[in-house]
Design a protein around this motif. Structure first.
Motif, short mmCIF file in Angstrom:
data_model
loop_
_atom_site.label_atom_id
_atom_site.label_comp_id
_atom_site.label_asym_id
_atom_site.label_seq_id
_atom_site.Cartn_x
_atom_site.Cartn_y
_atom_site.Cartn_z
N VAL A 15 0.84 -1.20 0.00
CA VAL A 15 0.00 0.00 0.00
C VAL A 15 0.87 1.24 0.00
O VAL A 15 0.64 2.19 -0.76
CB VAL A 15 -0.92 0.00 1.24
N GLN A 19 -7.24 -0.76 -7.27
CA GLN A 19 -6.35 -0.85 -6.10
C GLN A 19 -6.71 0.20 -5.06
O GLN A 19 -6.71 -0.09 -3.86
CB GLN A 19 -4.90 -0.69 -6.56
N ILE A 73 -7.83 -0.70 -1.22
CA ILE A 73 -7.17 -0.10 -0.05
C ILE A 73 -8.22 0.61 0.81
O ILE A 73 -8.27 0.47 2.02
CB ILE A 73 -6.06 0.88 -0.49
N SER A 111 -10.36 -1.78 2.69
CA SER A 111 -9.67 -2.43 3.81
C SER A 111 -9.74 -1.58 5.08
O SER A 111 -9.57 -2.08 6.19
CB SER A 111 -8.22 -2.73 3.45
#
Lengths: 269, 269
Positions: free
Chosen positions: B81, B118, B122, B125
């Motif tokens: 990340v 992506q 992220i 999450s």
């Protein structure tokens, strides 16, 4: 002895390849990732290809040449597509979707990721041969399908806007006529968004008279861009004569009857 | 003898599970699909979990209980990340992105599927624990991040609109004040888009004063919806005091200097 078993390697390879459809990965890349010989990677690829094929989950294509390698191409099989689109037609036919004026509420379908991802993969499968450099749509409702189509094709999306935003920089603006309402509308595209000579795929959620798609064609002419295709999720049966000659539609909307609360939608196969 | 080898089963299982993050599949489903015992599926799952873990490609979680099974949860690891966001910051710092008025052109990043996928994973999450029922954003530029965040969370997106579209049915409209321009703006949400008592996650691409996010909070109040979080890809350092107290930003934009053509953006970790 290999650090990872074949099944472990194949799990990881599947994740990497399917996460980024239509993107080439070299055998060397996987060889180094797993610390195995290229011949071992080749065997892994063959096993995975066979397995995906057996379950109609798409193709692993081998690309030869200097920039060669393997790539995952979503290629939903016809029976699956036909069931999926029939199911969408059934959802469209729910009477509670009918809005005043004979419009249909479809935003819930367009903004549900797993539905629109499948629509995008089906749409993309119609246009692999055309190999567009970008997908273009007009804000707002076409954006999810355009994004998911572009995801499957591995190219960016470009969005024509109805307003004129400071965050776009200099734009080219055209006026166009909505075929159904006959109203003059405006559409703008950032000058930096596309380059001369690129190949464009026009994608939208809905086509009635084809005015918006026609607007995109006219807008792209200002950029000297080639249009390689037009795809819409739903096209109405009427008017038969659209402002665009050739397009791919997944669903034909025959009738929305406000009085009898009836919607007739059927797959275009 | 099994019809498919372990590695073939794992390839197919990976495709099915990772295609639809956060969606539970039962062991029985895979048992029937492959014609093997549940215990065999269990062993497949353990091997795949270990492999994905070894390459930091996310988690396979076991959900116990009557509606139990396994699901794939994208959970990008911190080092990955941090590199990815640093790379985005570098892209944002390209001087040619600077537009008159100190705005930044970022539409190319926001509409490139593999980048925004992506960003969405992220973002998701950060909010798994909050378990939202839907993600909400305002058209237009927030839509791709919202879609990809919702894809990872396995929930729909709801889009508040700046105009008033016939295809939305009845809407609730509010006026709100843009914190930076002090202009009064309008935002509408279809009445049928959300249900009382649902849990909402607000997602947007960019936050300056927080007026738009605050507008979404106020709009959702009209629907008696719980707000479980606010996430933005980029927040500006100034003004320090936003119209929203708590939010998650991935990137802080410190400075856009039109004269020296300098952009300073840094990851928020």
């Amino acid at each position: 002895m290999n650090k990872f078993s074949r099944s472990e390697r194949i799990g990881v390879m599947t994740k990497i390849l399917t996460d980024r459809p239509n993107q080439i990965h070299t055998l060397n890349y996987f060889g180094e990732l797993f610390g195995v010989a290229k011949s071992t990677v080749s065997e892994d690829v063959m096993a995975l290809r066979r397995a995906l094929k057996a379950f109609n989950l798409g193709n692993l294509e081998t690309v030869v040449g200097a920039a060669g390698g393997i790539k995952y191409v979503p290629q939903p099989d016809e029976e699956y597509v036909s069931n999926f689109i029939q199911d969408l037609c059934n959802k469209l036919s729910e009477p509670e979707r009918i809005l005043p004026g004979g419009f249909l509420y479809i935003a819930d379908l367009l903004f549900t990721p797993h539905i629109v991802q499948q629509v995008g993969e089906i749409m993309a499968s119609r246009f692999y041969e055309a190999s567009p450099d970008f997908v273009i749509t007009v804000e707002t409702k076409g954006i999810p399908i355009a994004m998911m189509t572009a995801r499957a094709l591995n190219c960016p999306v470009v969005v024509a806007r109805r307003d004129n935003e400071v965050t776009e920089g200099s734009v080219v603006t055209i006026n166009y006529v909505s075929a159904s309402s006959k109203r003059i509308q405006t559409m703008s595209l950032a000058k930096r968004a596309v380059k001369e000579g690129q190949r464009a795929l026009i994608i939208d959620d809905f086509m009635r008279g084809g005015g918006t798609a026609r607007g995109m064609v006219d807008l792209l002419k200002e950029f000297n861009v080639d249009i390689v295709g037009v795809g819409v999720m739903i096209a109405t049966e009427q008017p038969k004569q659209k402002m665009i000659d050739e397009y791919v539609a997944l669903i034909e909307l025959k009738e929305v009857d406000e009085v009898s609360r009836k919607v007739v939608a059927r797959p275009v196969l």
